[in-house]
Design an enzyme around this catalytic site. Structure first.
Site, PDB file in Angstrom:
ATOM      1  N   ASP A  89      -9.239  -5.976 -18.332  1.00 43.77           N
ATOM      2  CA  ASP A  89      -9.560  -6.981 -19.355  1.00 43.77           C
ATOM      3  C   ASP A  89      -8.249  -7.520 -19.929  1.00 43.77           C
ATOM      4  OD1 ASP A  89     -10.414  -8.496 -21.489  1.00 43.77           O
ATOM      5  OD2 ASP A  89     -11.494  -6.881 -22.499  1.00 43.77           O
ATOM      6  N   HIS A 105       0.821  -1.212   0.000  1.00 43.15           N
ATOM      7  CA  HIS A 105       0.000   0.000   0.000  1.00 43.15           C
ATOM      8  C   HIS A 105       0.853   1.260   0.000  1.00 43.15           C
ATOM      9  CE1 HIS A 105      -3.614   2.214   0.248  1.00 43.15           C
ATOM     10  NE2 HIS A 105      -4.298   1.410   1.018  1.00 43.15           N
TER      11      HIS A 105
END
Length: 425
Positions: free
Chosen positions: A367, A154
């Site tokens: 995708d 993070h």
């Protein structure tokens, strides 16, 4: 879900071609101690082809994406977590296979029974002397899909930044050239505070962490129900509200009711993380992929929350959000004269609810060649911090999946009953 996952030993995937070396400075937000942790998620996809195809395509696309995103192939500096050492070592990549189909395990709709550790990459052993910022595991299932298990440091990215990187991998996998978004480092957007920051609130020596044993539950709200609730808000208030606001208000109010506090009037807190890219002067450029958010805390008495309607709670949230520019500015300027607690300090009380919005981060648009993910599943961040994530229903359904770890077992059924009542019509 009983099935076997066989993993490779894991290797480093370096950038496809030589990249710059040296140290890059992290931003003031990147350096926050609370961000020295890993975010772990599962991304469930349809197959890209025969077994092995997804691993091959994504490995090559990952290597190509690490050229423009070369800091992610580096390491946190050994001199302290204030810089990234651009070593070009790479991202840890694990290939795995499962002895069943995704359909046979319900595409992991049942979050409670997901074997996260089997689907998430193991960290390299100490003797390998590597500490990657990103770890990825591609587990291919028999014939119908794969799961990407992702572990992200993070310190170097927030959710928007991580999703931007995954979308870049997806574009390379599909042969898109050039990338739709060019990554921008730009970590010097905030000055260091001029005034002495408030002290970090450390727990007293005899402090013991709470043991809430928070129960996991998914609350699915179809799109037409969300639309109905938003129209109802507009009818009563003559204002618009976001999906996040209506869902967060619903959960906050009904969780308070489920706690059944009776005559005990507690201060209840709602905490969410607001994107602050447009609050920076000048606004951060498109392509920035670091951390830039601020925790907003909204408080109300349990009595007021219990008596309020969902519309009234949405108004509380909207009023609280108007304070974001000032509170962020005060924090940037290091105004300790306000004697406020550190807004980034963890709040461990059962009276606090953390709600995070994932639907607009960009994970659901990634995708790799056969469409976006069926769904994205976060791993519970903490067993002692009541939290919820506003995500999307698994495709092809449309609507919201509220993934929660926010109540103890004896409060779960009342919460689910109250939510199901208000979220349907």
């Amino acid at each position: 879900m009983e099935f076997k996952v066989t993993k490779s030993n894991g290797t480093l995937v370096p950038p496809f071609e030589p990249t710059p070396s040296g140290l890059l400075e992290l931003s003031r937000i990147d350096r926050l101690p609370v961000l020295r942790c890993n975010a772990r998620t599962l991304h469930v996809f349809k197959a890209l082809g025969p077994l092995g195809t997804a691993q091959s395509i994504i490995r090559e696309a990952l290597s190509k994406a690490l050229v423009p995103y070369y800091p992610l192939a580096g390491r946190l500096s050994l001199n302290g977590p204030t810089n990234i050492d651009c070593t070009g070592d790479g991202v840890w990549f694990v290939e795995a296979s499962a002895d069943c189909s995704l359909e046979s395990v319900g595409y992991f709709e049942d979050v409670k029974s997901i074997p996260f550790e089997a689907l998430l990459p193991s960290h390299p052993s100490e003797d390998q002397r590597v500490d990657p910022l990103v770890l990825m595991q591609i587990t291919e299932f028999e014939g119908d899909g794969f799961v990407m298990g992702l572990t992200f440091c993070h310190t170097i990215c927030d959710g928007l930044g991580a999703a931007q990187f995954l979308n870049a991998i997806g574009e390379f996998a599909r042969g898109v050239n050039p990338l739709t978004i060019t990554p921008v480092w730009h970590r010097n957007f905030l000055p260091q505070p001029q005034l002495t920051p408030p002290p970090i609130n450390l727990p007293p020596p005899n402090f013991t962490f709470p043991d809430y044993q928070l129960e996991q539950a998914n609350i699915d709200i179809p799109l037409n129900h969300i639309t109905h609730l938003k129209l109802n808000f507009m009818k009563e208030s003559q204002k618009h509200c976001s999906t996040f606001e209506i869902v967060a208000a619903m959960l906050w109010r009904n969780r308070t009711l489920a706690m059944n506090l009776g005559s005990e009037n507690m201060t209840m807190k709602l905490v969410f993380f607001a994107n602050c890219r447009n609050l920076v002067d000048p606004p951060l450029p498109k392509g920035f992929y670091g951390n830039c958010f601020f925790p907003m805390t909204i408080s109300a008495s349990s009595e007021n929350l219990a008596q309020a309607t969902t519309v009234e709670v949405v108004k509380m949230i909207q009023e609280g959000k108007t304070m974001l520019p000032k509170e962020f500015s005060d924090w940037v300027e290091g105004d300790s004269s306000l004697k406020k607690e550190d807004p980034f300090a963890a709040q461990l009380g059962y009276d606090t609810l953390f709600v995070s919005e994932w639907g607009r981060l960009g994970f659901n648009q990634v995708d790799y060649g056969n469409g976006p993910p069926i769904h994205v599943v976060p791993m519970q961040g903490s067993p002692i911090i009541p939290a919820a994530i506003v995500g999307s229903l698994p495709r092809p359904s449309e609507g919201i999946r509220l993934m929660t770890w926010c109540v103890q077992k004896h409060h779960l059924e009342p919460l689910l009953i109250s939510i199901s009542t208000i979220s349907s019509y």
